[in-house]
Each structure stands twice: as C-alpha cells, then as structure tokens.
Design an enzyme around this catalytic site. Structure first.
Site, PDB file in Angstrom:
ATOM      1  N   LYS A 157      -2.611 -16.196 -51.435  1.00  0.00           N
ATOM      2  CA  LYS A 157      -3.816 -15.643 -52.039  1.00  0.00           C
ATOM      3  C   LYS A 157      -3.993 -16.344 -53.367  1.00  0.00           C
ATOM      4  CE  LYS A 157      -7.396 -13.041 -52.222  1.00  0.00           C
ATOM      5  NZ  LYS A 157      -8.444 -13.048 -51.205  1.00  0.00           N
ATOM      6  N   SER A 222      -6.381 -17.916 -48.944  1.00  0.00           N
ATOM      7  CA  SER A 222      -7.585 -17.102 -49.109  1.00  0.00           C
ATOM      8  C   SER A 222      -7.842 -16.932 -50.599  1.00  0.00           C
ATOM      9  CB  SER A 222      -7.390 -15.740 -48.433  1.00  0.00           C
ATOM     10  OG  SER A 222      -8.530 -14.922 -48.597  1.00  0.00           O
ATOM     11  N   GLY A 350     -10.146 -27.245 -37.203  1.00  0.00           N
ATOM     12  CA  GLY A 350      -9.140 -26.435 -36.530  1.00  0.00           C
ATOM     13  C   GLY A 350      -8.350 -25.615 -37.526  1.00  0.00           C
TER      14      GLY A 350
END
Length: 363
Positions: A157, A222, A350
C-alpha cells in the site's frame, strides 16, 4: 529453536466501507484472537481513484475497532491495505491475516506472512527510485522476520500526490497530475519488490511508468491518500511454519488469461479443471488475489478495447470488472481481491494471480 508459527486467514463480507461488524463478531465469539492480527486487506466499493475516500473510511474504522480490542500501539502495527473498486460483480470484503503459535513445522511448507513498513516519503520521493529502494528494504526485512524464502505475493500500500502535498514539496515532484501519481507510486513500489527479489538489478528514474518490460511477477501495489509511507505484506510458503494453508501464484499474460488462473489453482493444490472449481474443492479455497490493468497497446489478442478511451469510466475500473469476471468464473465466487493499476506488476496488460488454499487431507 524458535517456536513454529501458524498463519490463519479469515475472509468476511462488509456491508459498507466502515463496516467492521463481521470482524468484531469473530473476536467476540472467540474465533479470532485480536492479538494475532498482523494485516487486513480490504476491497471497498469506491472508485479506486484519487478521491476514493472509502479506503480512508475503512482504515479509520478498522483502526478504531482494533484499538478497542488490542490497544492503540498494537493496532498501529497492523498493516491495513484497502483497495478501492468492486466493479462488475466483485464483492466488498476483508481478508484478516493472523499469526499464532504453531505446532510441528510443515515439511511441505505452509503459508507464512511477513510485514514491513517504510519511512514516510517526502512528496518529491513518491514515484521515484528512493521509494523503490525503501520498499525493497522493507520486503527484505519482512522476508527475514518471517523466514520466507519462497515468495508468491507481495502486497504494497503506497501513497500518492495531492495538490496539498505537491505544494509542500521541497523539490520538483515526479508529476503534478494527482491521478498519474497513483500509477507512478504503484510502479515504483512494484519495482522495489522486483529489486528485493532479484527480478531487476536496479531501478532507474526512466524505468518507472515507462519501461513495461521491467516488472515483478509477484508484486501488487495499491495507492491511496490515507498514508504517506508504504506498508508491505509478503506472502509465501516456509518450512519453518506450520498449518494446512499454502499459497501459489501464476502470471496472467493478458486480462483473459484463464489458463493462468487454473494454473495458480492447481499449484495451490486445488484440482482445477477447464471449467469452474467443483464445490468440494471450492471449500478449500481461502482467497484469490490478483492485479488488473488495461494493455497500453489498446488491444487484447489483436482485438481493440476502449478502456483507455472511455471518458466516463476510468480504465482501471473497466479492468477490474473484466479480470474479476474471468477469475470469478473459474473459482465460482465473487469475493476475490482484484486490484486495478498493474504498472510493473506482471507484463503489460496482465498481472499476477495468487491462490491461498487449504491442503487436501490424506486419503
């Protein structure tokens, strides 16, 4: 000899991004010891973009809940990784990872979890080699602490740039486009994982967000506004750990690479066939984690896609829905952790897909 550790994983639904009731129910009924929680991953129903405050809302709610059950200091050591966006049929949910004392180590290897944290980054470091190098250090530390030598998935994160952060920068920033900063931060984090695992030998400024041939086969990053450091979760198998959980991964070469999903399932010990996972085997499936990204060429196996050209719906939202549908069709469930924005996380278009499953009992 140190006491063997055992990893456990609870997958629970959420009714909204601030809903921690299912986790608290596990705690109050004695099924979950809060002192063993090391990380919580969540899929929230926001847009996954800069202004997706469902991530911060979920983190705030989880932090308050954990503080009640384990104390403020202990709660601060839990890695909280929220990934926004449950487009298509994806279901919002939490994955709660715990570590407890185990019994005899599993000679075949068992799921092992390591966590690490970088320092806070200055705005001018985000999306640049300094971020990648700090992530690489955190990955090494997590692997060493958890005795992990076989890595299958690394969740990071990472922060992003906002107009306020850009205004406080002490030097030029990687970009003044706040949305673009998400991709650069994810990319730098992923290349940091690649650096730690020897998939690349160095991270150059010109690589980040440009050279798609350089990537990690196990990284998932993320970005969010809710933090200024990187939080790292390393998942692998270790013969120093006990338990019946195992993790395996494969790499999707494009968004519709169903065979890669089946390959990851088989490597995790599930009898995946060409169709959907059979109900008996599905009971042993604990979690699926994957990345999704529209190919930069604008094509999937030669056919044109419009994910980059849709001015109404962000491209990563299209990709999450597409990849989520492919994986859901294979595993027969929709509470799967599909994260968008796969810069340097698998090949262009991908991304990695990891499966955590319980080993089959001997006959």
């Amino acid at each position: 000899m140190p006491t063997p550790r055992r990893a456990a994983l609870h997958r629970v639904p959420m009714r909204h991004p601030g809903d921690t009731a299912a986790i608290e129910h596990l705690i109050t009924t004695g099924r979950l010891d809060p002192s063993g929680i090391v990380a919580i991953l969540g899929k929230t129903e926001g847009n996954g973009c800069v202004n997706d405050f469902t991530r911060a809302y979920a983190v705030q709610s989880l932090t308050l809940m954990l503080a009640r059950h384990m104390g403020v200091e202990a709660a601060a050591r839990v890695a909280l990784v929220m990934s926004g966006g449950t487009e298509g049929g994806l279901s919002p949910h939490f994955l709660v990872f715990t570590v407890e004392a185990g019994d005899a180590p599993n000679p075949a290897g068992a799921l092992a979890i390591g966590t690490g944290f970088t320092r806070d980054f200055a705005p001018e470091e985000i999306g640049r080699p300094a971020q990648a190098e700090a992530v690489a250090t955190a990955v090494h530390q997590a692997m060493e602490a958890a005795a992990i030598t076989e890595v299958h998935y690394v969740q990071v994160k990472c922060p992003l740039l906002t107009t306020e952060r850009i205004a406080t920068a002490g030097a030029s920033v990687a970009t003044e486009d706040t949305y673009a900063s998400m991709g650069l931060s994810r990319g730098a984090s992923a290349l940091g994982v690649a650096l730690a695992l020897g998939e690349v030998d160095a991270v150059l400024p010109e690589d980040i967000g440009r050279n798609w041939k350089r990537f990690s086969a196990v990284a998932s990053a993320s970005a969010g506004v809710e933090l200024e450091r990187c939080e790292v979760i390393v998942l692998g198998n270790s013969t120093a750990w006990s338990g019946d959980l195992a993790i395996a991964h494969a790499v999707m070469q494009d968004a519709i690479d169903l065979p890669a999903v089946h390959r990851a399932m088989r490597l995790a010990g599930l009898p995946a066939e060409d169709g959907q996972l059979a109900p008996a085997a599905a009971e042993r499936l604990v979690a699926v984690l994957a990345k999704a990204e529209p190919s930069s060429t604008g094509r999937i196996r030669g056919q044109r896609h419009i994910m980059w050209d849709d001015s109404d719906i962000n491209a990563t939202r299209h990709a999450r829905a597409l990849v989520g549908g492919v994986i859901a069709g294979a595993v027969g469930r929709t509470d799967i952790f599909v994260s968008g924005g796969a810069e340097h996380q698998g090949p262009d278009g991908g991304g990695p897909v990891a499966v955590i499953a319980r080993r089959a009992l001997p006959v």
